[in-house]
Design an enzyme around this catalytic site. Structure first.
Site, PDB file in Angstrom:
ATOM      1  N   PRO A  82       0.813  -1.203   0.000  1.00 15.10           N
ATOM      2  CA  PRO A  82       0.000   0.000   0.000  1.00 15.10           C
ATOM      3  C   PRO A  82       0.852   1.262   0.000  1.00 15.10           C
ATOM      4  O   PRO A  82       1.567   1.550   0.944  1.00 15.10           O
ATOM      5  CB  PRO A  82      -0.810  -0.109   1.298  1.00 15.10           C
ATOM      6  CG  PRO A  82      -0.468  -1.440   1.877  1.00 15.10           C
ATOM      7  CD  PRO A  82       0.857  -1.805   1.326  1.00 15.10           C
ATOM      8  N   GLU A  83       0.757   2.000  -1.078  1.00 17.11           N
ATOM      9  CA  GLU A  83       1.350   3.319  -1.137  1.00 17.11           C
ATOM     10  C   GLU A  83       0.187   4.300  -1.096  1.00 17.11           C
ATOM     11  O   GLU A  83      -0.955   3.899  -0.896  1.00 17.11           O
ATOM     12  CB  GLU A  83       2.186   3.477  -2.412  1.00 17.11           C
ATOM     13  CG  GLU A  83       3.257   2.385  -2.555  1.00 17.11           C
ATOM     14  CD  GLU A  83       4.137   2.555  -3.778  1.00 17.11           C
ATOM     15  OE1 GLU A  83       4.379   3.709  -4.179  1.00 17.11           O
ATOM     16  OE2 GLU A  83       4.579   1.542  -4.341  1.00 17.11           O
TER      17      GLU A  83
END
Length: 283
Positions: free
Chosen positions: A2-3
DNA sequence: CGTTACCCCTGGAGGC
DNA sequence: TGCCTCCAGGGGTAAC
């Protein structure tokens, strides 16, 4: 995984369901990266007023404090409305937030994620948030700000983008993609970027992240939306994970190197280490 | 202070 | 099929 885009897509997917919901219980399973730093009972009865994001952190605001959620490398959130049957928890569902509207679970096999309670309203003073750089999708992040932040920094530009201090929310995929879009070699010492390079890079970071949010994020491994669907950004990746395959612009094989223990992908032809004049490759 | 190495943890992929 | 090694989207901390 997850960015910023994946966290933002998660936030958008949960916003309507969670805002206004009342917390009825918080259950913790295996320990995550950090403890909650509060008695779970503290949250009982609180109403979630807003769902916000800072960098890669998700912030559930209440009148009494904020629940700070980080998805680490492998975390994802799943929401089950109260009207639907609650699926059995998986071995990797380590946090369960029960509300009057449904149940939110954090699934995180590697347990690099965290759920932390920060009492009070000054959540941005939390040690994890305080040192973050500007939000890349805000007005405060532009070429001039980037140029200023990179002044005197000898480190390579790519690891600096990952540090979260220059700009918040950029992770390994989007750092590689943004540098490709800006036609900047990831090994370039940051201080060598001229104003025009910084301008191009700031724009590239913003556009790359915006495009990823619009496409629903990346789904390289186990990222799933709160509805279980997958994102499509990886279909658009120009360099990330494409070592040896031809660059979509010039056909040169994409190279992979290691910088600060992380894989970097780039096109050695399109992305030049600083130069005095126009770099090659148009997109 | 800035930069880099090391770790935390688990699962999937590929080699043998 | 089973075992082994390597790799993975993050980031604080310690050591230079």
């Amino acid at each position: 995984m997850p960015e910023l885009p994946e966290v933002e897509v998660t936030r958008l997917g949960l916003d309507a369901a969670l805002c206004g919901a009342h917390i009825t219980a918080l259950r913790l399973g295996k320990p995550l990266r950090w403890p909650l730093q509060a008695d779970p009972q503290t949250l009982h009865g609180l109403r979630i007023d807003a769902l916000q994001r800072r960098g890669k952190y998700l912030l559930m605001r209440t009148a009494q404090g904020t629940l700070i959620v980080h998805l680490g490398m492998s975390g994802s959130l799943r929401w089950t409305p109260a009207q639907q049957p609650l699926p059995p928890a998986s071995a990797h569902d380590h946090v369960e937030l029960q509300t009057d509207r449904g149940v939110l679970r954090l699934r995180d096999p590697r347990r690099f994620g965290a759920v932390i309670w920060h009492p009070g309203t000054e959540v941005h003073s939390h040690p994890l948030l305080r040192a973050l750089g500007p939000e890349p999708l805000s007005e405060r992040f532009d070429g001039a700000a980037l140029c200023q932040a990179l002044r005197g920094r000898s480190a390579a530009i790519k690891p600096l983008l990952l540090s979260q201090h220059i700009v918040a929310g950029v992770g390994n995929i989007y750092a590689c993609e943004a540098l490709f879009r800006a036609r900047i070699d990831p090994r370039t010492p940051a201080s060598r970027l001229r104003p025009a390079d910084c301008q191009r890079l700031a724009t590239a970071v913003r556009e790359t992240l915006q495009q990823a949010v619009a496409l629903g994020g990346s789904s390289l491994r186990d990222f799933a939306h709160t509805n279980g669907h997958l994102g499509d950004f990886q279909l658009q990746a120009q360099v990330y994970g494409r070592a040896g395959q031809p660059c979509h612009v010039c056909g040169t094989p994409v190279r992979s190197i290691v910088q600060a223990q992380r894989s970097t992908y780039f096109c050695p032809n399109c992305q030049k280490i600083l130069k005095s004049r126009s770099p090659g490759g148009k997109r």
